[in-house]
Design a protein around this motif. Structure first.
Motif, PDB file in Angstrom:
ATOM      1  N   ASP A   1     -15.611 -44.957  18.199  1.00  0.00           N
ATOM      2  CA  ASP A   1     -15.648 -43.608  18.770  1.00  0.00           C
ATOM      3  C   ASP A   1     -15.869 -42.573  17.673  1.00  0.00           C
ATOM      4  O   ASP A   1     -16.678 -41.647  17.828  1.00  0.00           O
ATOM      5  N   ALA A   2     -15.174 -42.737  16.555  1.00  0.00           N
ATOM      6  CA  ALA A   2     -15.325 -41.786  15.453  1.00  0.00           C
ATOM      7  C   ALA A   2     -16.726 -41.863  14.854  1.00  0.00           C
ATOM      8  O   ALA A   2     -17.327 -40.827  14.525  1.00  0.00           O
ATOM      9  N   MET A   3     -17.269 -43.063  14.699  1.00  0.00           N
ATOM     10  CA  MET A   3     -18.624 -43.203  14.179  1.00  0.00           C
ATOM     11  C   MET A   3     -19.642 -42.549  15.104  1.00  0.00           C
ATOM     12  O   MET A   3     -20.579 -41.880  14.654  1.00  0.00           O
ATOM     13  N   THR A   4     -19.448 -42.730  16.399  1.00  0.00           N
ATOM     14  CA  THR A   4     -20.369 -42.142  17.373  1.00  0.00           C
ATOM     15  C   THR A   4     -20.322 -40.622  17.321  1.00  0.00           C
ATOM     16  O   THR A   4     -21.359 -39.936  17.345  1.00  0.00           O
ATOM     17  N   ARG A   5     -19.116 -40.062  17.227  1.00  0.00           N
ATOM     18  CA  ARG A   5     -18.980 -38.605  17.149  1.00  0.00           C
ATOM     19  C   ARG A   5     -19.530 -38.055  15.843  1.00  0.00           C
ATOM     20  O   ARG A   5     -20.172 -37.002  15.818  1.00  0.00           O
TER      21      ARG A   5
ATOM     22  N   ALA B   1     -23.305 -37.988  15.950  1.00  0.00           N
ATOM     23  CA  ALA B   1     -23.807 -36.927  16.825  1.00  0.00           C
ATOM     24  C   ALA B   1     -23.716 -35.550  16.168  1.00  0.00           C
ATOM     25  O   ALA B   1     -24.565 -34.679  16.418  1.00  0.00           O
ATOM     26  N   THR B   2     -22.730 -35.355  15.310  1.00  0.00           N
ATOM     27  CA  THR B   2     -22.511 -34.026  14.727  1.00  0.00           C
ATOM     28  C   THR B   2     -22.990 -33.914  13.285  1.00  0.00           C
ATOM     29  O   THR B   2     -23.175 -32.805  12.781  1.00  0.00           O
ATOM     30  N   GLY B   3     -23.153 -35.051  12.610  1.00  0.00           N
ATOM     31  CA  GLY B   3     -23.516 -35.026  11.202  1.00  0.00           C
ATOM     32  C   GLY B   3     -22.364 -34.664  10.298  1.00  0.00           C
ATOM     33  O   GLY B   3     -22.561 -34.377   9.108  1.00  0.00           O
ATOM     34  N   CYS B   4     -21.139 -34.699  10.827  1.00  0.00           N
ATOM     35  CA  CYS B   4     -19.956 -34.279  10.064  1.00  0.00           C
ATOM     36  C   CYS B   4     -19.028 -35.458   9.802  1.00  0.00           C
ATOM     37  O   CYS B   4     -19.076 -36.483  10.490  1.00  0.00           O
ATOM     38  N   ILE B   5     -18.154 -35.304   8.811  1.00  0.00           N
ATOM     39  CA  ILE B   5     -17.067 -36.247   8.619  1.00  0.00           C
ATOM     40  C   ILE B   5     -16.090 -36.090   9.777  1.00  0.00           C
ATOM     41  O   ILE B   5     -15.719 -34.979  10.147  1.00  0.00           O
ATOM     42  N   VAL B   6     -15.691 -37.215  10.367  1.00  0.00           N
ATOM     43  CA  VAL B   6     -14.822 -37.195  11.555  1.00  0.00           C
ATOM     44  C   VAL B   6     -13.590 -38.040  11.282  1.00  0.00           C
ATOM     45  O   VAL B   6     -13.689 -39.152  10.759  1.00  0.00           O
ATOM     46  N   ASN B   7     -12.446 -37.517  11.636  1.00  0.00           N
ATOM     47  CA  ASN B   7     -11.198 -38.277  11.532  1.00  0.00           C
ATOM     48  C   ASN B   7     -11.133 -39.299  12.658  1.00  0.00           C
ATOM     49  O   ASN B   7     -11.548 -39.025  13.793  1.00  0.00           O
ATOM     50  N   VAL B   8     -10.587 -40.462  12.353  1.00  0.00           N
ATOM     51  CA  VAL B   8     -10.415 -41.500  13.368  1.00  0.00           C
ATOM     52  C   VAL B   8      -9.155 -41.156  14.154  1.00  0.00           C
ATOM     53  O   VAL B   8      -8.053 -41.071  13.588  1.00  0.00           O
ATOM     54  N   GLU B   9      -9.321 -40.936  15.445  1.00  0.00           N
ATOM     55  CA  GLU B   9      -8.212 -40.497  16.283  1.00  0.00           C
ATOM     56  C   GLU B   9      -7.192 -41.613  16.461  1.00  0.00           C
ATOM     57  O   GLU B   9      -7.535 -42.785  16.568  1.00  0.00           O
ATOM     58  N   GLU B  10      -5.918 -41.243  16.534  1.00  0.00           N
ATOM     59  CA  GLU B  10      -4.853 -42.214  16.733  1.00  0.00           C
ATOM     60  C   GLU B  10      -4.513 -42.392  18.208  1.00  0.00           C
ATOM     61  O   GLU B  10      -3.660 -43.211  18.549  1.00  0.00           O
ATOM     62  N   THR B  11      -5.135 -41.613  19.077  1.00  0.00           N
ATOM     63  CA  THR B  11      -4.858 -41.739  20.500  1.00  0.00           C
ATOM     64  C   THR B  11      -6.123 -42.195  21.208  1.00  0.00           C
ATOM     65  O   THR B  11      -7.229 -41.978  20.687  1.00  0.00           O
ATOM     66  N   PRO B  12      -6.087 -42.834  22.390  1.00  0.00           N
ATOM     67  CA  PRO B  12      -4.839 -43.053  23.141  1.00  0.00           C
ATOM     68  C   PRO B  12      -4.013 -44.144  22.477  1.00  0.00           C
ATOM     69  O   PRO B  12      -4.497 -44.904  21.680  1.00  0.00           O
TER      70      PRO B  12
END
Length: 346
Positions: free
Chosen positions: A328-332, A335-346
């Motif tokens: 999910d984080a890689m996909t986001r 899509a944005t070209g930004c560094i994204v934190n890997v979410e801990e939820t759900p």
């Protein structure tokens, strides 16, 4: 000790992914019973009956109502999972489910929660963890023999021809939830995270190459930071003809481990080396099912034992969510070209 079977399972969904499950159940005959199989196209179910001798169920509800069935193996496309899980969990049937859990992180979390709320066991099929080389690598990492993990590299240079994606819905977001990440690379990424622990952040790129026509990506790459302080990289594609063995490389402060297919090569800094397993097929070429059923056999056997012993299976639904968070984080990020934190939820 009783010679009675450990558990009785039914199989739901008889597409391409079911082949190693059926072969594994054949090898487990006498240890794990098969109450029957079900497929929306009855002709497929009857063909399995003719080959393996497994009975045919007429409906999902018939499985749910069968008192002899302890659990089910669900091997349908991801977009069919929610209804099946709802019926089986309501009936108290334990569930061993093919990857991915669902098409999105939120939907996957919902299924895991539903099984937990119904108090049914949920196991996920990530058979790459069951290979001999992977098991030895886990021992080395857990025992600290590689030292502190510093650099992680996951490389999945696989091949699928266009005919693979010409199957209706394959490689689409509606049926599969995406492309190479959620359908192919997920196995290696799950194995990676089972050894490294959670990823913290990613910066990714995803694309559909000129090799294929499909809705989702057939190429993805990312830089990754991990909670344990290591950094790494991921490259995954189904556009590399004719397909090569995947590699997972872990560089530690005491040595380097290279898992190529099923073979583990370890090189310690003091000059020692070790090789475990062999480079067996893992479905990286034009035939996605070109691998033995041993890994599925061991995973199904563990799942059956978990039902009998009332313990979690070796790969739980909650644990399976970890790779969904990374994808999910890689996909986001892509899509944005930004560094994204890997979410801990759900």
């Amino acid at each position: 000790m009783s010679d009675a079977p450990i558990a009785t399972l039914a199989v739901i969904g008889l597409g391409m992914a079911t082949k190693p499950h059926l072969e594994a159940l054949e090898e487990l005959r006498g240890k794990v019973n098969v109450s029957g199989v079900f497929n929306r196209t009855r002709a497929k179910a009857e063909a399995v009956r003719d080959t393996f001798g497994f009975p045919v169920f007429d409906s999902l509800q018939a499985i749910a109502d069968d008192p002899a069935t302890d659990g089910v193996i669900i091997a349908t496309p991801p977009n069919q999972r929610a209804r099946i899980v709802a019926v089986m969990a309501a009936a108290g049937k334990h569930i061993l489910m093919e990857k991915p859990i669902e098409r999105t992180l939120v939907a996957a979390g919902d299924l895991v929660k539903e099984c937990a709320d119904r108090q049914v066991t949920l196991g996920i099929v990530f058979q790459h963890r069951m290979r001999q080389g992977a098991r030895r690598l886990r021992q080395l990492v857990d025992g600290g023999q590689l030292g502190e993990l510093a650099l992680i590299r996951a490389e999945i240079p696989w091949w699928r021809d266009q005919a693979y994606y010409d199957v209706p819905g394959r490689g689409s977001y509606d049926r599969d939830g995406g492309g190479v990440l959620i359908s192919q690379a997920i196995h290696v990424l799950d194995l990676m995270l089972s050894l490294t622990g959670p990823a913290r952040s990613v910066q990714a790129l995803a694309a559909t190459t000129r090799m294929h026509r499909l809705e989702a990506e057939d190429f993805a790459t990312a830089g990754v930071t991990f909670d344990n302080g290591a950094v790494g990289s991921i490259v995954a594609t189904t556009a590399t003809f004719p397909g090569e063995q995947e590699r997972l490389v872990i560089d530690g402060t005491f040595g380097t481990a290279v898992l190529t297919g099923g073979r583990l090569d370890v090189h310690w800094r003091d000059g020692r080396s070790e090789t475990v397993g062999d480079v067996s097929g893992t479905g990286g070429g034009s035939d996605p099912m070109a691998f033995p059923c041993d890994w599925h056999r061991d995973l199904i056997h563990d799942f059956a034992q978990s039902i009998r012993d009332r313990r979690p299976p070796c790969i739980t639904g909650h644990e399976g969510l970890r790779v969904h968070r990374l994808i999910d984080a890689m996909t986001r990020s892509a899509a944005t070209g930004c560094i994204v934190n890997v979410e801990e939820t759900p």
